[in-house]
Design an enzyme around this catalytic site. Structure first.
Site, PDB file in Angstrom:
ATOM      1  N   SER A  27       0.865  -1.195   0.000  1.00 20.23           N
ATOM      2  CA  SER A  27       0.000   0.000   0.000  1.00 20.23           C
ATOM      3  C   SER A  27       0.892   1.231   0.000  1.00 20.23           C
ATOM      4  O   SER A  27       2.055   1.161   0.427  1.00 20.23           O
ATOM      5  CB  SER A  27      -0.861   0.003   1.266  1.00 20.23           C
ATOM      6  OG  SER A  27      -1.477   1.262   1.449  1.00 20.23           O
ATOM      7  N   TYR A  44      -1.087  -1.146  10.602  1.00 25.76           N
ATOM      8  CA  TYR A  44      -1.355  -1.311   9.164  1.00 25.76           C
ATOM      9  C   TYR A  44      -0.180  -0.758   8.359  1.00 25.76           C
ATOM     10  O   TYR A  44       0.358  -1.432   7.476  1.00 25.76           O
ATOM     11  CB  TYR A  44      -2.661  -0.606   8.779  1.00 25.76           C
ATOM     12  CG  TYR A  44      -3.010  -0.786   7.315  1.00 25.76           C
ATOM     13  CD1 TYR A  44      -3.554  -1.978   6.855  1.00 25.76           C
ATOM     14  CD2 TYR A  44      -2.772   0.227   6.384  1.00 25.76           C
ATOM     15  CE1 TYR A  44      -3.858  -2.159   5.505  1.00 25.76           C
ATOM     16  CE2 TYR A  44      -3.072   0.055   5.031  1.00 25.76           C
ATOM     17  CZ  TYR A  44      -3.621  -1.140   4.606  1.00 25.76           C
ATOM     18  OH  TYR A  44      -3.913  -1.323   3.275  1.00 25.76           O
TER      19      TYR A  44
HETATM   20  N1  LIG Z   1      -8.785  -0.520  -0.694  1.00 22.43           N
HETATM   21  C1  LIG Z   1      -7.745   0.261  -0.565  1.00 22.43           C
HETATM   22  O1  LIG Z   1      -7.880   1.498  -0.554  1.00 22.43           O
HETATM   23  C2  LIG Z   1      -6.348  -0.334  -0.466  1.00 22.43           C
HETATM   24  C3  LIG Z   1      -5.267   0.541  -0.605  1.00 22.43           C
HETATM   25  C4  LIG Z   1      -3.993   0.033  -0.523  1.00 22.43           C
HETATM   26  C5  LIG Z   1      -3.787  -1.308  -0.318  1.00 22.43           C
HETATM   27  N2  LIG Z   1      -4.842  -2.139  -0.180  1.00 22.43           N
HETATM   28  C6  LIG Z   1      -4.547  -3.557   0.035  1.00 22.43           C
HETATM   29  O2  LIG Z   1      -5.207  -4.327  -0.950  1.00 22.43           O
HETATM   30  C7  LIG Z   1      -5.462  -5.638  -0.437  1.00 22.43           C
HETATM   31  C8  LIG Z   1      -6.919  -5.982  -0.697  1.00 22.43           C
HETATM   32  O3  LIG Z   1      -7.716  -5.078   0.038  1.00 22.43           O
HETATM   33  P1  LIG Z   1      -9.186  -4.622  -0.428  1.00 22.43           P
HETATM   34  O4  LIG Z   1      -9.236  -3.167  -0.385  1.00 22.43           O
HETATM   35  O5  LIG Z   1      -9.558  -5.351  -1.656  1.00 22.43           O
HETATM   36  O6  LIG Z   1     -10.011  -5.121   0.834  1.00 22.43           O
HETATM   37  P2  LIG Z   1     -11.305  -6.044   1.001  1.00 22.43           P
HETATM   38  O7  LIG Z   1     -12.314  -5.703  -0.023  1.00 22.43           O
HETATM   39  O8  LIG Z   1     -11.627  -5.966   2.431  1.00 22.43           O
HETATM   40  O9  LIG Z   1     -10.731  -7.500   0.660  1.00 22.43           O
HETATM   41  C9  LIG Z   1      -9.809  -8.135   1.498  1.00 22.43           C
HETATM   42  C10 LIG Z   1      -9.660  -9.562   1.055  1.00 22.43           C
HETATM   43  O10 LIG Z   1      -8.716 -10.213   1.918  1.00 22.43           O
HETATM   44  C11 LIG Z   1      -9.293 -11.413   2.393  1.00 22.43           C
HETATM   45  N3  LIG Z   1      -8.798 -11.739   3.725  1.00 22.43           N
HETATM   46  C12 LIG Z   1      -8.750 -10.946   4.824  1.00 22.43           C
HETATM   47  N4  LIG Z   1      -8.238 -11.613   5.862  1.00 22.43           N
HETATM   48  C13 LIG Z   1      -7.958 -12.868   5.419  1.00 22.43           C
HETATM   49  C14 LIG Z   1      -7.403 -14.018   6.017  1.00 22.43           C
HETATM   50  N5  LIG Z   1      -7.022 -14.031   7.302  1.00 22.43           N
HETATM   51  N6  LIG Z   1      -7.266 -15.132   5.263  1.00 22.43           N
HETATM   52  C15 LIG Z   1      -7.641 -15.149   3.966  1.00 22.43           C
HETATM   53  N7  LIG Z   1      -8.155 -14.073   3.330  1.00 22.43           N
HETATM   54  C16 LIG Z   1      -8.315 -12.946   4.058  1.00 22.43           C
HETATM   55  C17 LIG Z   1     -10.795 -11.164   2.395  1.00 22.43           C
HETATM   56  O11 LIG Z   1     -11.483 -12.370   2.221  1.00 22.43           O
HETATM   57  P3  LIG Z   1     -12.394 -13.070   3.358  1.00 22.43           P
HETATM   58  O12 LIG Z   1     -13.095 -12.001   4.099  1.00 22.43           O
HETATM   59  O13 LIG Z   1     -13.255 -13.979   2.552  1.00 22.43           O
HETATM   60  O14 LIG Z   1     -11.398 -13.792   4.159  1.00 22.43           O
HETATM   61  C18 LIG Z   1     -10.964 -10.329   1.141  1.00 22.43           C
HETATM   62  O15 LIG Z   1     -11.095 -11.147   0.013  1.00 22.43           O
HETATM   63  C19 LIG Z   1      -5.101  -5.599   1.041  1.00 22.43           C
HETATM   64  O16 LIG Z   1      -3.828  -6.177   1.230  1.00 22.43           O
HETATM   65  C20 LIG Z   1      -5.063  -4.118   1.350  1.00 22.43           C
HETATM   66  O17 LIG Z   1      -4.233  -3.813   2.434  1.00 22.43           O
HETATM   67  C21 LIG Z   1      -6.135  -1.684  -0.252  1.00 22.43           C
END
Ligand SMILES: NC(=O)c1ccc[n+]([C@@H]2O[C@H](COP(=O)([O-])OP(=O)(O)OC[C@H]3O[C@@H](n4cnc5c(N)ncnc54)[C@H](OP(=O)(O)O)[C@@H]3O)[C@@H](O)[C@H]2O)c1
Length: 260
Positions: free
Chosen positions: A139, A152
């Site tokens: 991120s 985080y």
């Molecule tokens: N959205 C943003 O603005 C943003 C910005 C920078 C970086 N990111 C990064 O992008 C990645 C995806 O985030 P997102 O925004 O797409 O969030 P999201 O919509 O909340 O999705 C998170 C995903 O991670 C899975 N997950 C969480 N804990 C888990 C565990 N213990 N075991 C297996 N799967 C797990 C969830 O699946 P289940 O709930 O089914 O387990 C879900 O599919 C993350 O690493 C996040 O830090 C996001």
């Protein structure tokens, strides 16, 4: 174009958008997450678009289960492209001074150890093949200390550093490694956060930028350009100045229902 792709955290947000994007190319997908129901919905959508799909309902924190699933999958279908994407977000709640020790621990287990649990099982196999590509989703939070989300930010700085080190180490073994540092992407995770979200983009747009960056084997794939640059410069400022420039961007983080 990679033929076999595994994505952790494929049941929501960026991981789901990546799965849908690659499904259009008729690839074989291994999709992992904890929520079976949401994974099943993703699989149906990806199959409709032309992909072959296998699901793994595995918590990335479960090291032995991750080894078992990934080794078995890779033995049947050697993985060309692996996304260590699963992650969680915690931070300062609206009604308290900071995140609790429990959520802080769970976050580091998921974001840092979960990333290792995703990559470690496949390293010897990719090294033996002298092929493969690894994409670690960090991120822009990895570029700058975040007073409102210390764990985080630290977890993302750790995976950024780990990924770039791995890239240098694995180059001579024929394995590509890129670190993805998105700014705000409109996913359920982003919705947990209050405060301004400059340059927020849709997950499908993020997936497109990631696909393009990986095709060029970029070391760091980061977007949007301006917010990412500001964050990188901000991270290099002296402590007091950095803290002052961060004031307009302070936020709180709402807790999330656990998925199942
Ligand atoms: N959205 C943003 O603005 C943003 C910005 C920078 C970086 N990111 C990064 O992008 C990645 C995806 O985030 P997102 O925004 O797409 O969030 P999201 O919509 O909340 O999705 C998170 C995903 O991670 C899975 N997950 C969480 N804990 C888990 C565990 N213990 N075991 C297996 N799967 C797990 C969830 O699946 P289940 O709930 O089914 O387990 C879900 O599919 C993350 O690493 C996040 O830090 C996001």
């Amino acid at each position: 174009m990679a033929k076999t792709i595994v994505i952790t955290g494929a049941s929501s947000g960026i991981g789901a958008a990546l799965a849908l994007r690659y499904a259009r190319d008729g690839v074989r997908l291994g999709l992992l997450g904890r929520s079976e129901a949401r994974l099943e919905r993703m699989a149906a959508e990806c199959r409709r678009l032309g992909a072959e799909v296998e699901l793994g309902t595995v918590d990335v924190r479960a090291r032995a289960e991750m080894f078992a699933w990934l080794e078995k999958f890779d033995a049947a279908h050697p993985i060309d492209l692996l996304f260590a994407n699963a992650g969680v977000m915690t931070g300062r709640p609206a009604d308290g001074p900071m995140e609790t020790p429990d959520v802080s621990h769970a976050l580091v287990e998921t974001n840092v150890l979960g990333t290792l649990n995703t990559i470690h099982p496949l390293l010897p196999r990719m090294m033996a093949r002298r092929a493969g590509q690894i994409a670690i989703v960090s991120s822009i939070a990895g570029f700058i200390p975040l007073p409102d989300a210390p764990s985080y930010g630290a977890s993302k700085a750790a995976t950024l550093s780990y990924g770039l080190a791995l890239r240098a180490l694995l180059d001579e073994h024929g394995i590509k490694v890129s670190v993805i540092c998105p700014g705000y992407v409109r996913t359920p995770m982003m919705e947990q956060e209050s405060g301004p979200k400059p340059g927020a983009i849709e997950p499908a747009a993020a997936a497109e930028l990631i696909v393009r960056g990986l095709a060029r084997n970029k070391p760091v794939i980061t977007f949007p350009f301006l917010f990412s640059l500001m964050t990188r410069i901000g991270g290099m400022l002296p402590d007091r100045l950095r803290r002052r420039t961060q004031q307009p961007y302070r936020f709180t983080v709402a807790e999330r229902e656990t998925s199942k």
